[in-house]
Design a protein around this motif. Structure first.
Motif, PDB file in Angstrom:
ATOM      1  N   HIS A  30       0.828  -1.204   0.000  1.00 50.80           N
ATOM      2  CA  HIS A  30       0.000   0.000   0.000  1.00 50.80           C
ATOM      3  C   HIS A  30       0.865   1.258   0.000  1.00 50.80           C
ATOM      4  O   HIS A  30       0.504   2.271  -0.605  1.00 50.80           O
ATOM      5  N   SER A  31       2.034   1.190   0.659  1.00 51.57           N
ATOM      6  CA  SER A  31       2.955   2.326   0.639  1.00 51.57           C
ATOM      7  C   SER A  31       3.399   2.631  -0.781  1.00 51.57           C
ATOM      8  O   SER A  31       3.516   3.799  -1.170  1.00 51.57           O
ATOM      9  N   ARG A  32       3.647   1.600  -1.566  1.00 55.46           N
ATOM     10  CA  ARG A  32       4.017   1.821  -2.966  1.00 55.46           C
ATOM     11  C   ARG A  32       2.880   2.501  -3.723  1.00 55.46           C
ATOM     12  O   ARG A  32       3.118   3.393  -4.555  1.00 55.46           O
ATOM     13  N   LEU A  34       0.574   4.504  -2.396  1.00 57.03           N
ATOM     14  CA  LEU A  34       0.483   5.889  -1.931  1.00 57.03           C
ATOM     15  C   LEU A  34       1.597   6.740  -2.533  1.00 57.03           C
ATOM     16  O   LEU A  34       1.393   7.918  -2.845  1.00 57.03           O
ATOM     17  N   ALA A  35       2.774   6.147  -2.698  1.00 53.89           N
ATOM     18  CA  ALA A  35       3.869   6.872  -3.338  1.00 53.89           C
ATOM     19  C   ALA A  35       3.528   7.178  -4.788  1.00 53.89           C
ATOM     20  O   ALA A  35       3.769   8.292  -5.269  1.00 53.89           O
ATOM     21  N   ALA A  36       2.962   6.213  -5.482  1.00 52.96           N
ATOM     22  CA  ALA A  36       2.593   6.420  -6.888  1.00 52.96           C
ATOM     23  C   ALA A  36       1.522   7.501  -7.026  1.00 52.96           C
ATOM     24  O   ALA A  36       1.485   8.233  -8.025  1.00 52.96           O
ATOM     25  N   GLN A  37       0.663   7.625  -6.016  1.00 52.25           N
ATOM     26  CA  GLN A  37      -0.396   8.637  -6.021  1.00 52.25           C
ATOM     27  C   GLN A  37       0.105  10.011  -5.580  1.00 52.25           C
ATOM     28  O   GLN A  37      -0.638  10.994  -5.652  1.00 52.25           O
ATOM     29  N   GLY A  38       1.346  10.080  -5.104  1.00 46.95           N
ATOM     30  CA  GLY A  38       1.909  11.351  -4.666  1.00 46.95           C
ATOM     31  C   GLY A  38       1.604  11.712  -3.225  1.00 46.95           C
ATOM     32  O   GLY A  38       1.901  12.840  -2.808  1.00 46.95           O
ATOM     33  N   ASN A  39       1.020  10.787  -2.463  1.00 46.60           N
ATOM     34  CA  ASN A  39       0.703  11.074  -1.058  1.00 46.60           C
ATOM     35  C   ASN A  39       1.860  10.762  -0.116  1.00 46.60           C
ATOM     36  O   ASN A  39       2.085  11.481   0.857  1.00 46.60           O
TER      37      ASN A  39
END
Length: 203
Positions: A30-32, A34-39
């Motif tokens: 999920h961290s990956r 969120l990173a892809a979403q810019g959060n």
């Protein structure tokens, strides 16, 4: 808007190790996302006591409500408490955007608290702040200062730095003009890599 989040996890006693590993695996995935979403911008580990499970995260969100939705979506939130610190732009921030590490040098977070002695002439303050801004540009040019934000509270700021070791970062802090004047208190937190840090993953 950017936020620094201190995330402390306490796994309930008796939880099967398989359940812990399952949530940790889902958290990493999920961290990956969120990173892809810019959060999710960055993740680190601060100094830890034996058995302590704590991370520092740099997040981006439109406001506090959106950030809470992001944090609540993370699988580890069922066992985790989050301490959120909102970050505001700082005039001496060298980039205005989060950068990936420029090298493998260790990273450090610094909390600055500036207290100008009462009665100091305005022109003296302005000259000191100008020297501090010039020093920030110099440190950024040398690859030491990566980011700088304004923290809640009077005269407070947060910096993200790179240095070869603790001795070098302390020398850099001592060389800053406001430190030389004795106007600035500095607290330094050494950081170690987090396996889900988007920067290390090529995020």
């Amino acid at each position: 808007m950017e936020y620094l989040v201190t995330m402390t996890t306490q796994v309930p006693a008796g939880t099967p190790e398989g359940d812990v590993q399952d949530i940790r695996t889902r958290e990493a995935a999920h961290s990956r996302d969120l990173a892809a979403q810019g959060n999710l911008l960055r993740l680190w580990r601060p100094p830890l006591q034996p058995g302590e499970w704590r991370s520092l995260g740099m997040f981006a969100a439109g406001d506090g409500d959106q950030l809470e939705k992001v944090l609540a979506s993370m699988p580890l939130r069922v066992w985790r408490t989050d301490e959120v610190t909102p970050l505001a732009p700082h005039p001496n921030d060298p980039t205005g955007q989060t950068e990936k590490p420029r090298s493998v040098a260790p990273e450090f977070l610094t909390t600055f608290t500036v207290t100008v002695p009462a009665g100091t002439p305005r022109e003296t303050v302005d000259a000191a702040l100008a020297r501090e801004a010039a020093s920030a540009r110099e440190q950024a040019g040398q690859g030491h200062l990566l980011r700088l934000w304004t923290l809640p509270g009077q005269g407070r700021a947060l910096g993200l730095w790179q240095a070869g070791d603790g001795a070098e970062i302390q020398a850099i802090m001592a060389s800053l003009p406001l430190s030389v004047l004795g106007w600035m208190d500095v607290q330094t937190t050494p950081l170690t890599p987090h396996p889900s840090d988007p920067a290390l993953a090529g995020g």
